[in-house]
Write a protein that holds these residues in place. Structure first.
Motif, mmCIF file in Angstrom:
data_model
loop_
_atom_site.group_PDB
_atom_site.id
_atom_site.type_symbol
_atom_site.label_atom_id
_atom_site.label_comp_id
_atom_site.label_asym_id
_atom_site.label_seq_id
_atom_site.Cartn_x
_atom_site.Cartn_y
_atom_site.Cartn_z
ATOM 1 N N GLN A 163 0.885 -1.136 0.086
ATOM 2 C CA GLN A 163 -0.070 -0.075 -0.070
ATOM 3 C C GLN A 163 0.749 1.327 -0.008
ATOM 4 N N ALA A 164 2.116 1.049 -0.481
ATOM 5 C CA ALA A 164 3.034 2.229 -0.151
ATOM 6 C C ALA A 164 2.716 3.491 -1.145
ATOM 7 N N ALA A 165 1.863 2.982 -2.231
ATOM 8 C CA ALA A 165 1.703 4.247 -3.211
ATOM 9 C C ALA A 165 0.736 5.098 -2.513
ATOM 10 N N ASP A 166 -0.086 4.940 -1.521
ATOM 11 C CA ASP A 166 -1.044 5.708 -1.287
ATOM 12 C C ASP A 166 -0.727 6.193 0.295
ATOM 13 N N ALA A 167 0.532 5.720 0.724
ATOM 14 C CA ALA A 167 0.860 6.330 2.001
ATOM 15 C C ALA A 167 1.632 7.923 1.838
ATOM 16 N N ASP A 168 1.540 8.727 2.868
ATOM 17 C CA ASP A 168 1.824 10.022 2.961
ATOM 18 C C ASP A 168 3.432 10.023 2.964
ATOM 19 N N VAL A 169 3.807 9.102 3.516
ATOM 20 C CA VAL A 169 5.353 9.236 3.661
ATOM 21 C C VAL A 169 5.739 7.689 3.714
ATOM 22 N N SER A 170 7.126 7.227 3.209
ATOM 23 C CA SER A 170 7.641 6.124 3.035
ATOM 24 C C SER A 170 8.978 6.131 3.849
ATOM 25 N N VAL A 171 9.093 5.240 4.973
ATOM 26 C CA VAL A 171 10.112 5.387 6.013
ATOM 27 C C VAL A 171 10.958 3.853 5.438
ATOM 28 N N ALA A 211 19.451 2.488 23.511
ATOM 29 C CA ALA A 211 19.751 3.045 22.065
ATOM 30 C C ALA A 211 18.499 3.066 21.224
ATOM 31 N N ARG A 212 17.781 1.988 21.231
ATOM 32 C CA ARG A 212 16.556 1.933 20.254
ATOM 33 C C ARG A 212 15.503 3.065 20.531
ATOM 34 N N GLN A 213 15.353 3.154 21.882
ATOM 35 C CA GLN A 213 14.276 4.432 22.184
ATOM 36 C C GLN A 213 14.849 5.752 21.705
ATOM 37 N N LYS A 214 16.160 5.938 21.993
ATOM 38 C CA LYS A 214 16.904 7.156 21.692
ATOM 39 C C LYS A 214 16.836 7.337 19.739
ATOM 40 N N PHE A 215 17.034 6.012 19.193
ATOM 41 C CA PHE A 215 16.742 6.053 17.713
ATOM 42 C C PHE A 215 15.523 6.493 17.273
ATOM 43 N N SER A 216 14.379 5.944 17.998
ATOM 44 C CA SER A 216 12.912 6.053 17.636
ATOM 45 C C SER A 216 12.576 7.599 17.933
ATOM 46 N N ILE A 217 13.062 8.358 18.809
ATOM 47 C CA ILE A 217 12.985 9.688 19.012
ATOM 48 C C ILE A 217 13.586 10.577 17.899
ATOM 49 N N LEU A 218 14.892 10.162 17.530
ATOM 50 C CA LEU A 218 15.493 10.811 16.317
ATOM 51 C C LEU A 218 14.647 10.368 15.041
ATOM 52 N N ALA A 219 14.390 9.277 14.888
ATOM 53 C CA ALA A 219 13.686 8.960 13.623
ATOM 54 C C ALA A 219 12.298 9.597 13.505
ATOM 55 N N MET A 220 11.534 9.819 14.366
ATOM 56 C CA MET A 220 10.275 10.433 14.567
ATOM 57 C C MET A 220 10.387 11.988 14.173
ATOM 58 N N SER A 221 11.661 12.492 14.756
ATOM 59 C CA SER A 221 11.836 13.718 14.346
ATOM 60 C C SER A 221 11.947 14.127 12.847
ATOM 61 N N GLU A 222 12.745 13.015 12.175
ATOM 62 C CA GLU A 222 13.128 13.248 10.849
ATOM 63 C C GLU A 222 11.642 12.974 10.151
ATOM 64 N N ILE A 223 10.780 12.147 10.408
ATOM 65 C CA ILE A 223 9.527 12.016 9.716
ATOM 66 C C ILE A 223 8.611 13.234 9.719
ATOM 67 N N VAL A 224 8.518 13.906 11.018
ATOM 68 C CA VAL A 224 8.235 15.008 11.189
ATOM 69 C C VAL A 224 8.597 16.162 10.115
ATOM 70 N N GLN A 225 9.839 16.227 10.281
ATOM 71 C CA GLN A 225 10.439 17.362 9.471
ATOM 72 C C GLN A 225 10.302 16.944 7.961
ATOM 73 N N ALA A 226 10.210 15.825 7.455
ATOM 74 C CA ALA A 226 9.906 15.552 5.936
ATOM 75 C C ALA A 226 8.559 15.780 5.602
ATOM 76 N N THR A 227 7.542 15.680 6.565
ATOM 77 C CA THR A 227 6.177 15.968 6.113
ATOM 78 C C THR A 227 5.664 17.129 6.577
ATOM 79 N N LYS A 228 6.425 18.086 7.196
ATOM 80 C CA LYS A 228 5.997 19.278 7.513
ATOM 81 C C LYS A 228 5.882 20.346 6.142
ATOM 82 N N PRO A 229 4.659 21.075 6.196
ATOM 83 C CA PRO A 229 4.590 21.974 5.126
ATOM 84 C C PRO A 229 5.747 22.963 5.053
ATOM 85 N N ASP A 230 6.278 23.427 3.889
ATOM 86 C CA ASP A 230 7.334 24.219 3.608
ATOM 87 C C ASP A 230 6.746 25.600 3.601
ATOM 88 N N LEU A 231 6.320 26.420 4.849
ATOM 89 C CA LEU A 231 5.889 27.507 5.020
ATOM 90 C C LEU A 231 6.735 28.518 4.537
#
Length: 127
Positions: A26-34, A94-114
């Motif tokens: 279902q990747a074609a319908d996704a807002d973001v691919s990670v 280490a995994r929890q820290k990775f998750s926090i940084l990964a979520m930040s990257e996903i948010v930054q990628a999907t943020k509208p460019d104001l």
């Protein structure tokens, strides 16, 4: 298996944030691919239990530029009893820290460019 462990962990973190996680069919319908590639997943013990996790993360929003980042996180705990729970604590950290940084990257990628949006309602021309 570090791959399955990380995949499930990130999936649960995304769902906790309200995201609907779909598989590749279902990747074609996704807002973001990670996607990611684990470069290093290591744990060693000498007085302390130390863990390192290095992941090359690719985030491709449906609209916008792809983001690529290598995320390196570490976790540690004292090696008191060398019990199994103590051994995995550093890797979970280490995994929890990775998750926090990964979520930040996903948010930054999907943020509208104001910054690139022009306001047509003001009628002001700047030269």
């Amino acid at each position: 298996d570090p791959l399955a462990w990380n995949r499930e962990s990130v999936k649960y973190d995304l769902e906790a944030q309200g995201a609907k996680v779909v598989d590749a069919s279902q990747a074609a319908d996704a807002d973001v691919s990670v996607s990611g590639l684990i470069q290093l997943c290591r744990e060693d013990m000498y007085m302390t239990v130390n863990a390192s996790l290095v992941v090359d993360l690719d985030v491709q929003p449906r609209k916008g530029e792809p983001r690529k980042r290598q995320i390196h996180t570490r976790g540690a705990t004292a090696a008191m009893l060398a019990s199994e729970g103590e051994y995995f604590h550093a890797l979970r950290d280490a995994r929890q820290k990775f998750s926090i940084l990964a979520m930040s990257e996903i948010v930054q990628a999907t943020k509208p460019d104001l910054a690139n949006r022009a306001s047509s309602a003001t009628g002001t021309k700047v030269e």
